[in-house]
Design a protein around this motif. Structure first.
Motif, PDB file in Angstrom:
ATOM      1  N   TYR A 283     -29.267 -58.227 -19.971  1.00  0.00           N
ATOM      2  CA  TYR A 283     -28.048 -57.023 -20.210  1.00  0.00           C
ATOM      3  C   TYR A 283     -28.423 -56.463 -21.434  1.00  0.00           C
ATOM      4  O   TYR A 283     -28.363 -56.927 -22.653  1.00  0.00           O
ATOM      5  CB  TYR A 283     -26.922 -57.799 -20.124  1.00  0.00           C
TER       6      TYR A 283
ATOM      7  N   HIS B  96     -19.947 -66.153 -12.536  1.00  0.00           N
ATOM      8  CA  HIS B  96     -19.566 -67.276 -12.141  1.00  0.00           C
ATOM      9  C   HIS B  96     -19.187 -67.566 -10.642  1.00  0.00           C
ATOM     10  O   HIS B  96     -19.601 -68.634 -10.031  1.00  0.00           O
ATOM     11  CB  HIS B  96     -18.064 -67.645 -13.002  1.00  0.00           C
TER      12      HIS B  96
ATOM     13  N   CYS C 143     -24.409 -67.379 -22.419  1.00  0.00           N
ATOM     14  CA  CYS C 143     -25.043 -66.173 -22.549  1.00  0.00           C
ATOM     15  C   CYS C 143     -25.405 -66.428 -24.235  1.00  0.00           C
ATOM     16  O   CYS C 143     -24.587 -66.746 -24.923  1.00  0.00           O
ATOM     17  CB  CYS C 143     -23.522 -65.377 -22.344  1.00  0.00           C
TER      18      CYS C 143
ATOM     19  N   LEU D 223     -18.332 -59.425 -15.958  1.00  0.00           N
ATOM     20  CA  LEU D 223     -19.525 -59.672 -15.812  1.00  0.00           C
ATOM     21  C   LEU D 223     -19.336 -61.566 -15.669  1.00  0.00           C
ATOM     22  O   LEU D 223     -20.130 -61.999 -14.781  1.00  0.00           O
ATOM     23  CB  LEU D 223     -20.562 -59.592 -17.051  1.00  0.00           C
ATOM     24  N   GLY D 224     -18.595 -61.987 -16.693  1.00  0.00           N
ATOM     25  CA  GLY D 224     -18.592 -63.647 -16.640  1.00  0.00           C
ATOM     26  C   GLY D 224     -17.965 -63.914 -15.199  1.00  0.00           C
ATOM     27  O   GLY D 224     -18.433 -65.146 -14.516  1.00  0.00           O
TER      28      GLY D 224
ATOM     29  N   VAL E  59     -20.138 -68.948 -18.382  1.00  0.00           N
ATOM     30  CA  VAL E  59     -21.537 -68.394 -18.001  1.00  0.00           C
ATOM     31  C   VAL E  59     -22.228 -68.480 -19.313  1.00  0.00           C
ATOM     32  O   VAL E  59     -21.967 -67.998 -20.419  1.00  0.00           O
ATOM     33  CB  VAL E  59     -21.548 -67.203 -17.447  1.00  0.00           C
TER      34      VAL E  59
ATOM     35  N   ARG F  66     -17.004 -63.756 -24.665  1.00  0.00           N
ATOM     36  CA  ARG F  66     -16.181 -63.522 -23.552  1.00  0.00           C
ATOM     37  C   ARG F  66     -16.970 -64.034 -22.314  1.00  0.00           C
ATOM     38  O   ARG F  66     -16.302 -64.577 -21.570  1.00  0.00           O
ATOM     39  CB  ARG F  66     -15.681 -62.024 -23.523  1.00  0.00           C
ATOM     40  N   VAL F  67     -18.301 -63.785 -22.098  1.00  0.00           N
ATOM     41  CA  VAL F  67     -19.065 -64.172 -21.068  1.00  0.00           C
ATOM     42  C   VAL F  67     -19.160 -65.868 -21.040  1.00  0.00           C
ATOM     43  O   VAL F  67     -19.051 -66.428 -20.083  1.00  0.00           O
ATOM     44  CB  VAL F  67     -20.318 -63.481 -20.901  1.00  0.00           C
ATOM     45  N   ASN F  68     -19.515 -66.367 -22.354  1.00  0.00           N
ATOM     46  CA  ASN F  68     -19.559 -67.738 -22.365  1.00  0.00           C
ATOM     47  C   ASN F  68     -18.015 -68.441 -21.947  1.00  0.00           C
ATOM     48  O   ASN F  68     -17.978 -69.425 -21.428  1.00  0.00           O
ATOM     49  CB  ASN F  68     -19.770 -68.024 -23.831  1.00  0.00           C
TER      50      ASN F  68
ATOM     51  N   ALA G 189     -17.490 -57.287 -19.962  1.00  0.00           N
ATOM     52  CA  ALA G 189     -17.857 -58.729 -20.418  1.00  0.00           C
ATOM     53  C   ALA G 189     -16.903 -59.662 -19.610  1.00  0.00           C
ATOM     54  O   ALA G 189     -17.522 -60.537 -18.971  1.00  0.00           O
ATOM     55  CB  ALA G 189     -17.635 -59.074 -21.867  1.00  0.00           C
ATOM     56  N   ASP G 190     -15.770 -59.478 -19.528  1.00  0.00           N
ATOM     57  CA  ASP G 190     -15.003 -60.488 -18.509  1.00  0.00           C
ATOM     58  C   ASP G 190     -15.405 -60.428 -17.025  1.00  0.00           C
ATOM     59  O   ASP G 190     -15.591 -61.222 -16.354  1.00  0.00           O
ATOM     60  CB  ASP G 190     -13.506 -59.989 -18.672  1.00  0.00           C
TER      61      ASP G 190
ATOM     62  N   VAL H  32     -27.385 -65.529 -19.206  1.00  0.00           N
ATOM     63  CA  VAL H  32     -27.360 -64.184 -19.647  1.00  0.00           C
ATOM     64  C   VAL H  32     -28.045 -63.932 -20.900  1.00  0.00           C
ATOM     65  O   VAL H  32     -27.687 -64.645 -21.965  1.00  0.00           O
ATOM     66  CB  VAL H  32     -25.856 -63.838 -19.513  1.00  0.00           C
TER      67      VAL H  32
END
Length: 369
Positions: free
Chosen positions: A283, A304, A348, A299-300, A346, A340-342, A296-297, A313
């Protein structure tokens, strides 16, 4: 608004180099040697020199009769590349090579030394037809596919350079290969697959690098991802996603007009299920383009749902390219995106960017003479 550019899946018809040892399987090498009037075991000797000793110098092949060396090397190890120049940065631990092929085609590869590994970023095509507007390679268009041997020879040359101390820190062993240089690897599918086998087969049939230390990247050629999943390999698949929503991805990654995000992630899940390997999602974070908290939200959540724990990521701060109006996201924005991804469950992280000052980082390879 960014506009999509035409995609090129079939490379222009240009002559590939002459047949080379690295194009051939072990059995085909024996057949080729016999056809030249030599004993079959000479094929293994040649393979030992090329894959084991990393040499193409006939004078070094003292186990082969002098009368046979030049002919065998001339027929089965024709020169594939001339190194035009090599430039280094990061205290000599990053080294970019500009290579000229037999027909004048220029390609680049990047050798990088880390504390725990030495990695080559290898090219699979001269140029790229995927037309991603933030990538210098994609903006330059596609010249041609590389042959299997041209891909493998980049690895051999890099392994020899590392061994001989061309990187800062002294001699090193090449341990990892990533197909993240010039080109879309899965658009040159058969030659890339054969190259992976040559890279990973144990010496003297290949270079002996572990399949688990090889990464094949793609912008999302869905049928090829599914095909790769069924090849029985253990390489890592890296998908250059760059945004989770189709509206933006249609412009950032024009191949998305053919295969949408959901299709790409479903193919990635198929790959993970078939191989047991965690998929890497790439990314490139671009200021005010794809770095919003809601992306970001999303994507996560999508990762997931589609991949569960079989994903990681890699956030890549955008590397500057000539003429580009885009820039990397500010560090606070980058940190919030990763957080946010973490938080979505997920993994990242931000990739360590190497080689910017010599135009050797992701998206910067342009092979300018």
């Amino acid at each position: 608004m960014m506009t999509s550019l035409p995609l090129v899946f079939d490379a222009p018809r240009r002559a590939l180099p002459p047949r080379h040892l690295a194009d051939l399987s072990a059995g085909e090498r024996r057949d080729a040697v016999v056809a030249l009037g030599e004993q079959a075991f000479r094929a293994r000797q040649l393979s030992h020199h090329y894959f084991g000793r990393l040499t193409v110098d006939p004078a070094a092949m003292t186990d082969i009769p002098v009368a046979s060396r030049d002919r065998l090397v001339g027929e089965l190890m024709p020169a594939l590349f001339t190194e035009v120049r090599a430039v280094s940065c990061d205290a000599g631990t990053t080294r970019k090579s500009l290579l000229r092929a037999h027909d004048g085609t220029l390609v680049e590869s990047v050798l990088m030394r880390y504390p725990d590994r030495t990695t080559l970023c290898v090219s699979s095509q001269a140029g790229c037809g995927m037309a991603c507007p933030f990538c210098a390679t994609g903006q330059g268009g596609l010249t041609r596919n590389l042959s299997t041997a041209e891909i493998v020879d980049q690895v051999r040359m890099a392994a020899a350079a590392a061994r001989d101390g061309s990187l800062g820190g002294g001699p090193a062993r090449l341990s990892n290969v990533v197909f993240m240089g010039m080109g879309e690897p899965l658009a040159n599918y058969r030659r890339v697959l054969d190259a992976v086998r040559r890279i990973c087969d144990p010496a003297p049939d290949g270079l002996g690098i572990s399949q688990r230390s090889v990464t094949v990247s793609t912008v999302g050629l869905v049928p090829a991802i599914r095909r790769l999943a069924d090849e029985g390999l253990a390489v890592t698949l890296a998908v250059s996603l760059h945004t989770p929503d189709d509206e933006l991805r249609d412009t950032l990654v024009p191949v998305n007009t053919r295969w949408k995000v959901a299709e790409v992630l479903a193919a990635a899940r198929h790959y993970a299920d078939r191989t047991g390997r965690r998929v890497s999602i790439e990314y490139a974070l671009i200021r005010d383009i794809n770095d919003q908290p809601w992306r970001a939200d999303l994507l996560g959540r999508l990762l997931h749902e589609h991949l569960g724990q079989l994903v990681h990521v890699n956030v890549i701060p955008l590397n500057p390219t000539p003429g580009s109006r885009w820039d990397a996201s500010p560090k606070p924005v980058e940190h919030e995106f990763v957080r946010r991804v973490n938080a979505a469950g997920v993994p990242c992280t931000v990739r360590d960017t190497r080689g910017q000052e010599i135009a050797a980082a992701c998206g910067q390879l342009a092979a300018e003479g």
